[in-house]
Write a protein that holds these residues in place. Structure first.
Motif, mmCIF file in Angstrom:
data_model
loop_
_atom_site.group_PDB
_atom_site.id
_atom_site.type_symbol
_atom_site.label_atom_id
_atom_site.label_comp_id
_atom_site.label_asym_id
_atom_site.label_seq_id
_atom_site.Cartn_x
_atom_site.Cartn_y
_atom_site.Cartn_z
ATOM 1 N N LYS A 23 0.804 -1.213 0.000
ATOM 2 C CA LYS A 23 0.000 0.000 0.000
ATOM 3 C C LYS A 23 0.842 1.271 0.000
ATOM 4 C CE LYS A 23 -3.784 -2.297 2.307
ATOM 5 N NZ LYS A 23 -4.640 -2.375 3.470
ATOM 6 N N GLU A 24 2.136 1.165 0.182
ATOM 7 C CA GLU A 24 2.990 2.352 0.205
ATOM 8 C C GLU A 24 2.991 3.000 -1.174
ATOM 9 O OE1 GLU A 24 6.765 0.719 1.242
ATOM 10 O OE2 GLU A 24 6.342 0.765 3.370
ATOM 11 N N ARG A 25 2.811 4.313 -1.204
ATOM 12 C CA ARG A 25 2.866 4.970 -2.512
ATOM 13 C C ARG A 25 4.308 5.184 -2.943
ATOM 14 N NH1 ARG A 25 3.085 10.820 -3.279
ATOM 15 N NH2 ARG A 25 3.331 11.880 -1.305
ATOM 16 N N ILE A 26 5.220 5.244 -1.984
ATOM 17 C CA ILE A 26 6.644 5.355 -2.294
ATOM 18 C C ILE A 26 7.362 4.279 -1.490
ATOM 19 C CG2 ILE A 26 8.696 6.810 -2.164
ATOM 20 C CD1 ILE A 26 6.722 9.197 -2.351
ATOM 21 N N THR A 27 8.124 3.452 -2.165
ATOM 22 C CA THR A 27 8.827 2.353 -1.523
ATOM 23 C C THR A 27 10.316 2.648 -1.471
ATOM 24 O OG1 THR A 27 7.198 0.801 -2.375
ATOM 25 C CG2 THR A 27 9.285 -0.126 -1.666
ATOM 26 N N ILE A 28 10.938 2.350 -0.335
ATOM 27 C CA ILE A 28 12.388 2.446 -0.206
ATOM 28 C C ILE A 28 12.988 1.169 -0.773
ATOM 29 C CG2 ILE A 28 14.324 2.556 1.417
ATOM 30 C CD1 ILE A 28 12.463 4.179 3.284
ATOM 31 N N LEU A 29 13.889 1.310 -1.732
ATOM 32 C CA LEU A 29 14.556 0.151 -2.327
ATOM 33 C C LEU A 29 15.724 -0.214 -1.416
ATOM 34 C CD1 LEU A 29 14.459 1.269 -6.055
ATOM 35 C CD2 LEU A 29 12.890 -0.250 -4.858
ATOM 36 N N PRO A 46 24.823 9.085 3.535
ATOM 37 C CA PRO A 46 23.699 8.156 3.425
ATOM 38 C C PRO A 46 22.921 8.409 2.138
ATOM 39 C CG PRO A 46 23.356 9.693 5.250
ATOM 40 C CD PRO A 46 24.670 10.008 4.644
ATOM 41 N N ARG A 47 22.542 7.346 1.483
ATOM 42 C CA ARG A 47 21.824 7.432 0.205
ATOM 43 C C ARG A 47 20.621 6.500 0.274
ATOM 44 N NH1 ARG A 47 23.693 5.824 -5.854
ATOM 45 N NH2 ARG A 47 22.182 4.172 -6.008
ATOM 46 N N VAL A 48 19.485 6.990 -0.177
ATOM 47 C CA VAL A 48 18.267 6.188 -0.211
ATOM 48 C C VAL A 48 17.719 6.207 -1.634
ATOM 49 C CG1 VAL A 48 16.772 8.113 0.504
ATOM 50 C CG2 VAL A 48 16.005 5.779 0.834
ATOM 51 N N CYS A 49 17.299 5.047 -2.099
ATOM 52 C CA CYS A 49 16.694 4.939 -3.428
ATOM 53 C C CYS A 49 15.211 4.650 -3.249
ATOM 54 C CB CYS A 49 17.370 3.847 -4.245
ATOM 55 S SG CYS A 49 19.078 4.268 -4.633
ATOM 56 N N LEU A 50 14.408 5.359 -4.016
ATOM 57 C CA LEU A 50 12.964 5.300 -3.880
ATOM 58 C C LEU A 50 12.300 4.943 -5.197
ATOM 59 C CD1 LEU A 50 12.677 8.701 -2.009
ATOM 60 C CD2 LEU A 50 12.685 6.450 -0.955
ATOM 61 N N GLU A 51 11.108 4.399 -5.083
ATOM 62 C CA GLU A 51 10.327 4.093 -6.273
ATOM 63 C C GLU A 51 8.867 4.426 -5.971
ATOM 64 O OE1 GLU A 51 10.917 0.634 -9.252
ATOM 65 O OE2 GLU A 51 9.655 -0.107 -7.617
ATOM 66 N N ASN A 52 8.231 5.152 -6.873
ATOM 67 C CA ASN A 52 6.838 5.524 -6.695
ATOM 68 C C ASN A 52 5.955 4.363 -7.118
ATOM 69 O OD1 ASN A 52 4.405 6.813 -6.444
ATOM 70 N ND2 ASN A 52 5.054 8.656 -7.511
ATOM 71 N N GLN A 53 5.026 3.985 -6.257
ATOM 72 C CA GLN A 53 4.148 2.847 -6.523
ATOM 73 C C GLN A 53 2.741 3.262 -6.920
ATOM 74 O OE1 GLN A 53 5.294 -0.393 -6.342
ATOM 75 N NE2 GLN A 53 7.260 0.586 -6.019
ATOM 76 N N ASN A 54 2.432 4.554 -6.911
ATOM 77 C CA ASN A 54 1.065 5.001 -7.134
ATOM 78 C C ASN A 54 1.032 6.140 -8.139
ATOM 79 O OD1 ASN A 54 -1.577 5.990 -6.910
ATOM 80 N ND2 ASN A 54 -1.691 5.437 -4.751
#
Length: 165
Positions: A23-29, A46-54
């Protein structure tokens, strides 16, 4: 009476068990999220990669927050909590936040944290694996979309890229 209790139990079981990741609209990879250490400049990146799910909410702004805690907090120069507004991710670019995933690929962002003193690499790695660095993606109203404690430590550059040995 037993039927009512069984029905209530089943409703609670299925009603309370939610698959948040779906259900997350943005997921942390998580596999692409890490902390890079640059010993030449004594910084953590620190680096975070994200992916939009919605797709319907792709252009709604959000915050990416890095929170430093524990022993790591005592050796980081900046504030212990640093937020990046999604509206600033593409600042100066012709793209806007709506062009970010799901239309395209995942994207990565991060911060550079200067360290106040020299610390051995293995000591820093231990602090990271002890879960002293957390990243959260939240709505502007503070509702948490996704969060993750960064545990992967690599040798890298101040921009967060990895240095290959």
């Amino acid at each position: 009476m037993k039927k009512v209790v069984c029905v209530l139990f089943i409703l609670l079981l299925f009603g309370c068990s939610n698959d948040m990741e779906g259900k997350e609209r943005i997921t942390i990879l998580k596999k692409e999220t890490y902390v890079a250490y640059s010993d030449s400049q004594n910084v953590l990146a620190p680096r975070v990669c994200l992916e939009n799910q919605n797709a319907e909410q792709s252009n709604e702004p959000f915050l990416v927050t890095f929170e430093v805690t524990g022993e790591l907090k005592s050796i980081v120069e900046k504030d212990s909590t640093i937020s990046i507004d999604s509206r600033n991710l593409l600042k100066g670019s012709k793209e806007d936040i709506s062009s970010l995933p799901p239309d395209g690929k995942s994207f990565c962002t991060g911060v550079t944290l200067s360290l106040t003193k020299e610390v051995a690499k293995n000591e820093l790695e231990n602090m990271i694996t002890q879960k002293y660095l957390k990243v959260s993606v939240t709505e502007l109203d503070g509702e948490v979309i996704s969060s993750y404690t960064i545990k992967k430590f690599v040798i890298g550059k101040p921009d967060g890229s990895i240095v290959e040995p």
